[in-house]
Design a protein around this motif. Structure first.
Motif, PDB file in Angstrom:
ATOM      1  N   LEU A 190       0.830  -1.207   0.000  1.00  0.00           N
ATOM      2  CA  LEU A 190       0.000   0.000   0.000  1.00  0.00           C
ATOM      3  C   LEU A 190       0.864   1.257   0.000  1.00  0.00           C
ATOM      4  CD1 LEU A 190      -2.724  -1.103   2.573  1.00  0.00           C
ATOM      5  CD2 LEU A 190      -2.972  -0.949   0.103  1.00  0.00           C
ATOM      6  N   ARG A 191       1.954   1.247   0.738  1.00  0.00           N
ATOM      7  CA  ARG A 191       2.818   2.412   0.826  1.00  0.00           C
ATOM      8  C   ARG A 191       3.542   2.697  -0.488  1.00  0.00           C
ATOM      9  NH1 ARG A 191       2.571   6.280   4.377  1.00  0.00           N
ATOM     10  NH2 ARG A 191       4.828   6.546   4.384  1.00  0.00           N
ATOM     11  N   ASN A 192       3.728   1.671  -1.300  1.00  0.00           N
ATOM     12  CA  ASN A 192       4.473   1.830  -2.547  1.00  0.00           C
ATOM     13  C   ASN A 192       3.598   2.256  -3.719  1.00  0.00           C
ATOM     14  OD1 ASN A 192       6.992   1.200  -1.481  1.00  0.00           O
ATOM     15  ND2 ASN A 192       6.692  -1.000  -1.780  1.00  0.00           N
ATOM     16  N   ILE A 193       2.297   2.387  -3.502  1.00  0.00           N
ATOM     17  CA  ILE A 193       1.411   2.802  -4.587  1.00  0.00           C
ATOM     18  C   ILE A 193       1.607   4.289  -4.861  1.00  0.00           C
ATOM     19  CG2 ILE A 193      -1.008   3.205  -5.217  1.00  0.00           C
ATOM     20  CD1 ILE A 193      -1.710   0.623  -3.788  1.00  0.00           C
ATOM     21  N   GLY A 194       1.812   4.629  -6.114  1.00  0.00           N
ATOM     22  CA  GLY A 194       1.946   6.029  -6.495  1.00  0.00           C
ATOM     23  C   GLY A 194       3.382   6.467  -6.641  1.00  0.00           C
ATOM     24  N   ILE A 195       3.557   7.594  -7.303  1.00  0.00           N
ATOM     25  CA  ILE A 195       4.886   8.172  -7.527  1.00  0.00           C
ATOM     26  C   ILE A 195       4.948   9.524  -6.810  1.00  0.00           C
ATOM     27  CG2 ILE A 195       6.479   9.053  -9.262  1.00  0.00           C
ATOM     28  CD1 ILE A 195       5.135   7.157 -11.275  1.00  0.00           C
ATOM     29  N   TYR A 196       5.991   9.718  -6.067  1.00  0.00           N
ATOM     30  CA  TYR A 196       6.115  10.973  -5.347  1.00  0.00           C
ATOM     31  C   TYR A 196       7.589  11.377  -5.275  1.00  0.00           C
ATOM     32  CZ  TYR A 196       7.736   8.153  -1.430  1.00  0.00           C
ATOM     33  OH  TYR A 196       8.451   7.298  -0.641  1.00  0.00           O
ATOM     34  N   GLY A 197       7.797  12.643  -4.944  1.00  0.00           N
ATOM     35  CA  GLY A 197       9.165  13.118  -4.790  1.00  0.00           C
ATOM     36  C   GLY A 197       9.260  13.988  -3.550  1.00  0.00           C
ATOM     37  N   GLU A 198      10.458  14.197  -3.064  1.00  0.00           N
ATOM     38  CA  GLU A 198      10.676  15.016  -1.887  1.00  0.00           C
ATOM     39  C   GLU A 198      11.460  16.272  -2.271  1.00  0.00           C
ATOM     40  OE1 GLU A 198      12.554  12.740   1.113  1.00  0.00           O
ATOM     41  OE2 GLU A 198      10.905  11.298   1.310  1.00  0.00           O
ATOM     42  N   ASP A 199      10.933  17.406  -1.861  1.00  0.00           N
ATOM     43  CA  ASP A 199      11.585  18.687  -2.158  1.00  0.00           C
ATOM     44  C   ASP A 199      12.391  19.129  -0.932  1.00  0.00           C
ATOM     45  OD1 ASP A 199      12.345  21.217  -2.812  1.00  0.00           O
ATOM     46  OD2 ASP A 199      10.395  21.835  -3.608  1.00  0.00           O
ATOM     47  N   GLU A 200      13.719  19.131  -1.081  1.00  0.00           N
ATOM     48  CA  GLU A 200      14.595  19.441   0.049  1.00  0.00           C
ATOM     49  C   GLU A 200      14.824  20.948   0.208  1.00  0.00           C
ATOM     50  OE1 GLU A 200      18.182  17.272  -0.460  1.00  0.00           O
ATOM     51  OE2 GLU A 200      17.200  15.299  -0.309  1.00  0.00           O
TER      52      GLU A 200
END
Length: 324
Positions: free
Chosen positions: A311-321
């Motif tokens: 469930l946690r791996n569903i989807g694409i996301y990025g982190e803005d530092e």
């Protein structure tokens, strides 16, 4: 906008089939030898079908997934399981016929089976609410899933709905809460879960039965956050663009497998599950068994951990530092 016929290719080869039948009938009745012509027409028909079905658009697959002749949950239950006993009601309001569920044996192992149920004709669809569950349907799912956990029975779900019922009375009885509660319970259920998307998988109404350790999907089935018509209506104010939206939604089994949202595509007969139901039942049973055996060999702690990771791996996301 001109009318778009997504299944024109199917009607085209049905014309060829009609001509072939007429030619065979003439051969039989008039004793005229058309064997060469018949052989050529049969080869042409097979090539035509294979070419067309291997290049289906997303919108054409939507139409196949919605065909009323496709096997329903009860058809799969009768073909694959033994000794099915249907259980009714949510112990709160009423029984919802759009959800069927109960206990059965799968190759000798006691299981709980739950699924959406559509009708074959108008009367059946009215009884089944066209496969669109009310809140009590999802409460029934929770009740049966909790019972399965208590008695250590694996759960097998069949998904086939255009979505949860969107009527006022469903909202008054807590439709959103019922779906959310089902999602939570299935996420934490301490027993193996396998879900099969057999036709339409529409919105949260389908997702409620899609939280599983393994999610399988028939090759012409669909699974999406919204129907193409709904998407076209909201975003484009034009339902005539539903075919275009079907492509953008990435709702086919092939799209979803490439994104890692399902675990396996179960191939259907070339013209769809409805054209050779026994073949469909056999391959579904075979594929279910492989995943079923693997899940039964794992501990509950491992199942829950893997389900959480899934469930946690569903989807694409990025982190803005840049905010740090």
């Amino acid at each position: 906008m001109p009318f778009k016929d997504p299944m024109k290719f199917e009607r085209d080869y049905q014309e060829l089939q009609k001509k072939l039948s007429e030619l065979k009938d003439i051969t039989l009745k008039k004793k005229i030898d058309f064997s060469q012509e018949i052989a050529m027409l049969e080869a042409k028909l097979e090539n035509f079908k294979e070419e067309r079905y291997k290049t289906l658009t997303a919108w054409q697959k939507v139409q196949i997934a919605r065909r009323p002749e496709r096997p329903t949950t009860m058809d799969y239950i009768e073909a694959i399981f033994d000794g099915f006993i249907e259980l009714h009601g949510d112990r709160c309001f009423r029984d919802d016929s759009a959800i069927v569920g109960g206990i059965a044996r799968y190759n000798g192992v006691p299981v709980t089976v739950i699924g959406h149920q559509k009708g074959r004709d108008t009367n059946q669809n009215l009884k089944r609410n066209f496969g669109m569950p009310h809140p009590e349907g999802y409460r029934k799912v929770c009740r049966l899933a909790g019972q399965a956990e208590k008695f250590k029975r694996p759960v097998i779900c069949f998904i086939d709905t255009q979505g949860a019922y969107p009527g006022v009375e469903a909202e008054e009885r807590g439709q959103g809460w019922a779906i959310a509660a089902t999602l939570m319970q299935m996420s934490l259920l301490k027993t193996p879960i396998v879900s099969l998307i057999s036709g339409e998988g529409g919105s949260g109404g389908a997702l409620a039965l899609g939280i599983a350790d393994r999610v399988l999907m028939l090759s012409y089935a669909i699974y999406s956050v919204i129907s193409p018509e709904g998407c076209a209506s909201i975003l484009c104010k034009d339902t005539g663009r539903s075919d275009e939206m079907a492509d953008y939604l990435k709702l086919t089994a092939q799209d979803l497998y490439s994104m890692g949202l399902i675990d396996e595509i179960i191939p259907e007969p070339l013209e769809g599950a409805h054209t050779n139901q026994n073949e469909t039942y056999n391959i579904v049973k075979e594929k279910l068994q492989a995943h079923f055996d693997d899940l039964l060999s794992r501990s509950i702690a491992e199942l829950l951990e893997k389900r959480y990771e899934r469930l946690r791996n569903i989807g694409i996301y990025g982190e803005d530092e840049s905010f740090e």
